[in-house]
Write an enzyme that holds these catalytic residues in place. Structure first.
Site, mmCIF file in Angstrom:
data_model
loop_
_atom_site.group_PDB
_atom_site.id
_atom_site.type_symbol
_atom_site.label_atom_id
_atom_site.label_comp_id
_atom_site.label_asym_id
_atom_site.label_seq_id
_atom_site.Cartn_x
_atom_site.Cartn_y
_atom_site.Cartn_z
ATOM 1 N N HIS A 220 0.801 -1.211 0.000
ATOM 2 C CA HIS A 220 0.000 0.000 0.000
ATOM 3 C C HIS A 220 0.838 1.267 0.000
ATOM 4 O O HIS A 220 0.297 2.349 -0.199
ATOM 5 C CB HIS A 220 -0.974 -0.004 1.197
ATOM 6 N N SER A 224 -0.824 -0.649 -5.838
ATOM 7 C CA SER A 224 -0.741 -1.840 -6.685
ATOM 8 C C SER A 224 -0.093 -1.527 -8.033
ATOM 9 O O SER A 224 -0.234 -0.415 -8.552
ATOM 10 C CB SER A 224 -2.149 -2.385 -6.942
ATOM 11 N N LYS A 248 -15.058 -7.531 -8.405
ATOM 12 C CA LYS A 248 -14.316 -8.430 -9.292
ATOM 13 C C LYS A 248 -13.752 -9.610 -8.502
ATOM 14 O O LYS A 248 -13.770 -10.753 -8.966
ATOM 15 C CB LYS A 248 -13.187 -7.655 -9.971
ATOM 16 N N ASP A 249 -13.257 -9.329 -7.286
ATOM 17 C CA ASP A 249 -12.734 -10.419 -6.448
ATOM 18 C C ASP A 249 -13.839 -11.356 -6.005
ATOM 19 O O ASP A 249 -13.611 -12.550 -5.813
ATOM 20 C CB ASP A 249 -12.003 -9.847 -5.226
ATOM 21 N N GLU A 292 4.308 -34.172 -2.178
ATOM 22 C CA GLU A 292 3.090 -33.634 -2.772
ATOM 23 C C GLU A 292 3.445 -32.892 -4.056
ATOM 24 O O GLU A 292 4.560 -32.408 -4.222
ATOM 25 C CB GLU A 292 2.426 -32.676 -1.779
#
Lengths: 429, 287
Positions: A220, A224, A248-249, A292
């Site tokens: 921040h 971004s 959107k998220d 894994e």
């Protein structure tokens, strides 16, 4: 810090005004993930994955806390507490267990996408180096947490995976074996190791959450990034995080949960290994010990070092495996090109796609038995991996001629090229 | 400075890998029997092991899979009358058997038919046995591993609770193994005379090392008497017990598929709505 045109938090109700004076938590949220955080308007779907990673961590913590209420960290009863009690007797225990095991895979899918997004769009470059460094710390913590979590059900792969991974420490010359025994609390993984793994597996997710707060805080300060890599020039370049990116998220989260649900309800064993449904047996080694899937590329690098050149092969392998992640800490200074987005860097872009293919092939080799053909391919790909980050990328940064950048985000958006994705750029050339 | 050091480190790793690569390639090239693909020389295992089991064709397979309860009951009968002599089912409780379609009364009767549940004599404190109740789990076939080995030519019959999830191929593997016993092929003995099945073991091409300690458990038609009219062929018995072991390993399969169906529909709708909200909010912002 924020842009001067950012919305300001103005509590309307008396209670919120009172709270804001005493403890301005709503203000913090407003400025961090609310309308007070201006975000470039041209982010494409690859920018959803940060929020998705946060959601994945939250799911892991919630399911994990409930699972821990039923789990025994005792070598004699760990397997039956998972496969006898949780899977059969606990209400919806099977759901919690599948969600937690597959949630780890979803977390890694999301985080790998997030990391490669950062690599493609140069998110690691100034002024966001600290965001990247903290991200690498989170990645390392995730790997440690996931490894220790996989040991907890105490199946065959849990036990032998623990045996192999803790064996890395014995590669340290001279004192290695002593360190290994000290860390495990015994000569082989047993009660002592299982209990400390459980303790750390419960602790580390909260450490991850703390580092995520630092990661977001550091983000921040400059704000971004965006697909053009061009800095925000003015108010017309940004939209408030809420409602634009929360919406959107929200959609991204829906798709994420859809895939997650498909995995949990229809293919819960797809990413696991059958041997882990067999209780740990220190006297019987499985035919193929594989970690894994999310560790396969690194496992392939480890196994590629097969010759004792000056140092023992095992030590080379361990150094290279850790080195392959630690080198990411130096990436902001290795890639000295001031252009962030690979959309405008033809050579770096080609190298990026070669790296993606390289890591996928490494992953395939790491999940396969150590037959000569896989070892040979993995040796070539491991060499490329190191050359990419340590030689090729720094060299490209010095010699490449970038394509002309747009003057601003808005200019790129109006030209229809604001959020160009890696695939669109690749297809256009 | 960072970049020079990095380049040196990168070249060092790449150099060591190049040396390792040359040695690996040289090793393969000079080997009298080239083994680039398998890593191991040809052997009876590499040539005669059937890696892919035959399809058991169970109704529980697939995304919409459901149990055939009649078949599960037949499979349970096969387990009880044949397998349970040596194999335990220690994670399964009698009360779970309602999942096979038995009523609570029937489950009580089934539990009571096991009279070897370990217990303590309330008068003397000596170890004793008692009849089962629905809350009990299936009793062990042998008191401990030593007893199991002693009775089985030094092999421990594995617990079957998770068998269909603990092997590649799952139920198909169990079905193929049970029906796969055969005499050693002449071609195998000709090519690898030293791989002749030792006494006390049994040739089975679906078993990883070809020779399994378990004698063929399902030998002849009618070994188990089905009460529902199904013909008790070896093939049917093997398929039924494989179906039963899918249930023991995954008793929540039907619930899971059901929940999954609703979860997917719900999330599909939410995603469509969320997409609409997203487009609506962004309608005036070109991006």
């Amino acid at each position: 810090m924020s842009f001067p045109w950012a919305n300001h938090y103005e509590p309307k109700q008396p209670f919120m005004r009172w709270l804001d004076e005493k403890l301005p938590l709503p203000r913090l949220a407003y400025n961090a993930v609310g309308a007070g955080y201006p975000v470039p308007r041209n982010l494409n779907y690859f920018w959803n994955f940060g929020v998705l990673a946060g959601a994945a961590l939250a799911i892991q913590i919630v399911t994990g806390i409930v699972l821990a209420m039923h789990y025994h960290s005792d070598a004699a009863s760990a397997f039956s507490s998972v496969n006898g009690t949780i899977m059969r007797d606990v209400n919806a225990g099977w759901f919690l267990r599948y969600a937690h095991a597959n949630g780890a895979s979803m977390f890694f899918i999301v985080v790998y996408t997030h990391i490669f997004r950062g690599l493609y769009y140069g998110s690691y470059k100034a002024p966001r180096e600290m965001v990247w460094l903290l991200g690498v710390v989170i990645f390392l913590l995730m790997m440690a947490t996931a490894f220790m979590g996989y040991v907890l059900p105490w199946g065959q792969m849990s036990f032998w995976g623990a045996q192999v991974i803790t064996g890395f420490f014995s590669a340290i010359p001279g004192i290695g074996e002593t360190i290994r025994v000290w860390l495990l609390g015994g000569y082989a993984p047993d009660d002592a190791a299982l209990n400390r793994f459980f303790s750390l597996h419960y602790l580390l997710p909260f450490v991850i959450a703390a580092v995520i707060i630092l990661h977001i805080w550091a983000l921040h300060i400059p704000g971004s990034g965006n697909p053009t890599g061009v800095d925000v020039k003015g108010e017309q370049d940004t939209v408030p995080f809420h409602p634009y990116y929360t919406a959107k998220d929200g959609f991204g989260l829906g798709v994420f949960l859809l895939l997650f649900a498909a995995l949990v309800f229809f293919f819960p064993d797809m990413l696991g290994h059958p041997d882990n449904y067999i209780a740990a047996n220190p006297l019987q080694t499985p035919a193929h010990i594989v970690p894994e899937w999310y560790f396969w590329p690194f496992y392939a690098i480890l196994r590629s070092f097969t010759s004792d050149f000056i140092l023992p092969a095992k030590l080379w392998g361990v150094l290279a495996m850790f080195g392959s992640i630690l080198l990411l800490f130096f990436l902001p200074w290795l890639d000295s090109s001031p252009i962030r987005s690979n959309n405008y860097r033809p050579k770096a872009r080609t190298a990026f796609w070669v790296l993606v293919a390289d890591v996928l092939i490494l992953g395939y080799c790491g999940g396969s038995p150590a037959d000569p053909v896989y070892v040979i391919v993995a040796q070539v790909c491991s060499a490329y991996y190191f050359l990419h980050f340590l030689v090729i990328l720094p060299w490209i940064a010095r010699t490449e001629r970038p394509v002309a950048l747009p003057n601003s985000i808005t200019e790129a958006v109006l030209a229809g090229k604001g959020g160009t994705s890696p695939a669109e750029t690749a297809l256009a050339h | 400075m960072v970049r020079w050091i990095a380049a040196l480190v990168g070249l060092a790793f790449a150099g060591v890998l190049a040396i390792a690569l040359v040695i690996t390639v040289w090793g393969v090239a000079t080997d009298s029997t080239p083994k680039i693909w398998t890593g191991a020389p040809k052997s009876a295992e590499t040539e005669f092991h059937h890696e892919h089991p035959r399809d058991a064709g169970l109704s529980s397979a697939g995304v919409f899979g459901k149990f055939d309860k009649q078949q599960l009951q037949r499979g349970f009968q096969v387990y009880k009358e044949v397998c349970s002599a040596c194999h335990s089912l220690k994670y399964v409780a009698f009360r779970d058997l309602t999942g096979l379609g038995y009523s609570e009364g029937q489950v009580k009767a089934i539990a009571a038919s096991f009279d070897n549940i370990p217990s303590v004599n309330p008068d003397t404190g000596e170890p004793a046995t008692r009849k089962g109740v629905p809350a009990d789990r299936f009793p062990l076939a042998f008191a401990n591993d030593i007893a199991a080995r002693a009775a089985n030519n030094n092999a421990i019959p594995p617990d079957l609770s998770y068998m269909t999830r603990a092997r590649h191929g799952g139920a198909d593997y169990v079905y193929s193994l049970l029906t796969g016993y055969q005499d050693q092929p002449a071609a195998l003995l000709k090519e690898f005379p030293e791989a002749k099945t030792p006494t006390g073991l049994h040739f089975n091409p679906y078993f990883a090392n070809l020779n399994i300690a378990m004698p063929p458990p399902l030998k002849s038609e009618g070994q188990v008497q089905y009460s529902d009219g199904t013909k008790p062929t070896v093939d049917n018995m093997a398929r039924d017990v494989a179906a039963f072991l899918v249930w023991t390993a995954d008793p929540n399969l039907e619930t899971r598929h059901q929940y999954g169906f609703f979860a997917v529909i719900f999330l599909l709708c939410s995603s469509v709505l969320a997409f609409g909200a997203y487009r609506n909010i962004w309608r005036d912002v070109k991006h």
